[in-house]
Write an enzyme that holds these catalytic residues in place. Structure first.
Site, short mmCIF file in Angstrom:
data_model
loop_
_atom_site.label_atom_id
_atom_site.label_comp_id
_atom_site.label_asym_id
_atom_site.label_seq_id
_atom_site.Cartn_x
_atom_site.Cartn_y
_atom_site.Cartn_z
CD GLU A 104 -2.50 1.75 0.27
OE1 GLU A 104 -2.53 2.97 0.00
OE2 GLU A 104 -3.12 0.88 -0.40
CG HIS A 156 -19.03 5.53 -8.90
ND1 HIS A 156 -20.36 5.93 -8.94
CD2 HIS A 156 -18.71 5.45 -7.58
CE1 HIS A 156 -20.81 6.08 -7.71
NE2 HIS A 156 -19.84 5.79 -6.87
#
Length: 533
Positions: free
Chosen positions: A34, A469
């Site tokens: 990450e 999105h």
């Protein structure tokens, strides 16, 4: 060089699921990387804390994006363990069966509703209980909050006068309907992908999670991905993958990583100073994104959330209530009510969704998320579910820490413009109907002077924003022009898959957090040779 079986790039909704599934075999060594830090901020747990998280560059990437003819906006994405699922608005909407069947229709076997519904059911812990169309007891704990404010009931009642059916579960069918949103919230706390899938298995000795680590490029040898080169807090480090490298960094960072690794449109790579490994013209192309259109009204009398959350005293009282009870407006998702509607009556299923809340947003400030107006108001956001306008993403430097050039073409097709205009007129129809019409006194955004089709589209561009999105930038498909195949394998490079929203060639009629978790679960089935039942 540290060695693992699987190296997963990105600890968002997809990466957390992959880490969970692939590390279930104690003999399989899994590394999850990450770029941001751990999800330790207290605002991660507080649902309404999303605004602070999105504003903070320590917890959110701020990508500049160009809209159409020169407008600029900022796209925020999660920069911490849990990814965007740790900073989003927490609305859980899977999309309809036809959305998933569309993937198979486009030549991607194994991605239809008959395959994906059992996966959704296995993931979900739905408070309404198990049924043929929903699951209970799964790791992704959900909730719905009803009767949050009288204004919400007025909006739902007004929709009933227009023939929209009130439902408890807005995910259960695909007809016109309205109800309170389902959310990734449980007990007043956010349920991120990390909370659902990663933290419960973090103690597995075969699972390693490294944070604050930027992957600089994918290492490819003799046509096979063998690992990644990264930088951990200023120190270079290589990680070897003996089985596969799984890129799960999202629809912006995944195509960017492929491009800086030499996989992408040759001309784009050369212009950015990247050596071309594989000329793949569709990497970064085909970007689709939702564009919510904003409609706001001023209330005739005080009410709603504005006076509770637009000042220090109100925020303090709401915070105290939350700490003592885990209830109140801070325990709720970004919006309260959702409706799925047809922009035109002759359509066979809804092509737009509306989000409604008993508050109104103040004028946006660059790089900042939601702020509320001083005077009482209500908001409705309308979004074309399945836009076909496409944008693009291209690297401008060989360093992935340099933001890519994002260009989006909202309402770039006749279909999208017509659907947007017709949807906006239905929104106005709702607020001119029934009890909600009696509560409002004036349309404040975009204002009653906006009437023509062209004015409505322009207002959607001026007052709207990205829907968070994005999909399509590494789209799956059956031919060599598509970036990945139906197994999500990158064409031309062995041992490399992309597993996130970038592989979806079309948008679902909803919100992609849940679908991406299900996509990653399906990807794990493919990798492990298993089938979810």
């Amino acid at each position: 060089m540290e060695e693992f079986d699987f190296v997963i790039v990105g600890a968002g909704a997809a990466g957390c699921v992959l880490a969970n599934r692939l590390s279930a075999d104690p003999g399989t060594r899994v590394l999850l990387i990450e770029a941001g830090g751990w999800d330790t901020s207290p605002f991660v747990r507080v649902p309404k804390g999303f605004s602070r998280l999105m504003d903070d560059r320590r917890t959110a990437w701020h990508y500049p994006a160009t809209v159409g003819a020169g407008r600029q906006e900022t796209w925020q994405r999660g920069r911490l363990v849990g990814g965007s699922s740790a900073i989003n608005g927490m609305i859980y909407a899977r999309g309809g069966p036809a959305d998933h069947d569309e993937l198979e229709r486009r030549g991607n076997p194994g991605w239809g509703w008959s395959t994906m519904l059992p996966i959704f059911k296995r993931l979900e812990d739905n408070p309404l209980g198990a049924s043929p169309v929903r699951g209970a007891g799964g790791p992704l704990r959900l909730s719905t909050a009803t009767g949050t404010d009288p204004l919400c009931e007025d909006m739902i009642a007004s929709a009933g006068e227009l023939g929209w059916r009130r439902v408890d579960d807005v995910n259960a069918d695909d007809d016109e309907r309205i109800g309170y949103v389902m959310a990734t919230i449980h007990g007043g706390r956010r349920v991120s992908a990390a909370e659902a899938f990663l933290h419960p298995v973090r103690r597995r000795p075969n699972l390693t999670v490294v944070v604050d680590t930027v992957v600089l490029r994918i290492l490819v040898h003799d046509g096979r991905a063998v690992g990644v080169r990264a930088e951990h807090r200023g120190r270079p480090v290589d990680y070897r993958a003996t089985a596969e490298v799984l890129v799960a960094a999202g629809a912006i960072a995944s195509p960017q990583l492929l491009q800086v690794s030499g996989i992408g449109p040759a001309d784009t790579l050369r212009a950015a100073g990247v050596e071309v490994l594989l000329d793949r013209p569709r990497v970064g192309v085909g970007l689709r994104e939702h564009r919510p259109m904003r409609l706001q009204h001023r209330l005739a009398e005080p009410g709603g959330y504005n006076p509770l959350l637009n000042n220090a005293l109100g925020q303090g009282l709401a915070g105290l209530r939350y700490l003592l009870t885990r209830r109140g407006p801070l325990a709720l998702p970004v919006h309260d009510v959702i409706a799925y509607v047809k922009s035109r009556p002759e359509l066979d299923r809804p092509d737009a969704y509306l989000l409604m809340a008993p508050f109104s947003a103040a004028p946006p400030r660059p790089g900042r998320a939601l702020e509320l107006e001083q005077e009482p108001g209500v908001m409705c956001l309308g979004t074309v579910c399945r836009p076909d306008s496409e944008g693009s993403l291209a690297v401008t430097a060989a360093d992935p820490r340099t933001p890519p050039a994002i260009v989006t073409e909202y309402f770039g097709t006749a279909h999208d413009r017509r659907a947007a205009v017709d949807t906006f007129r239905r929104m106005r129809e709702l607020f001119a109907t029934g009890p909600i019409a009696k509560r409002v006194v004036a349309e404040t955004i975009p204002g009653p002077g906006v009437r023509t089709d062209e004015e409505i589209v322009e207002a959607a561009l001026a007052y709207g924003y990205c829907g968070y999105h994005a999909v399509g930038t590494c789209a799956m498909g059956p031919t060599d022009e598509h970036v990945v195949d139906a197994q999500l394998r990158v064409r031309g490079v062995a041992g490399l898959r992309v597993v996130d929203a970038s592989v979806l060639p079309t948008l679902v009629a909803g919100f992609i957090n849940g679908p991406v978790s299900a996509l990653a679960w399906r990807a794990a089935d493919l990798i492990l040779g298993e089938t979810t039942t």
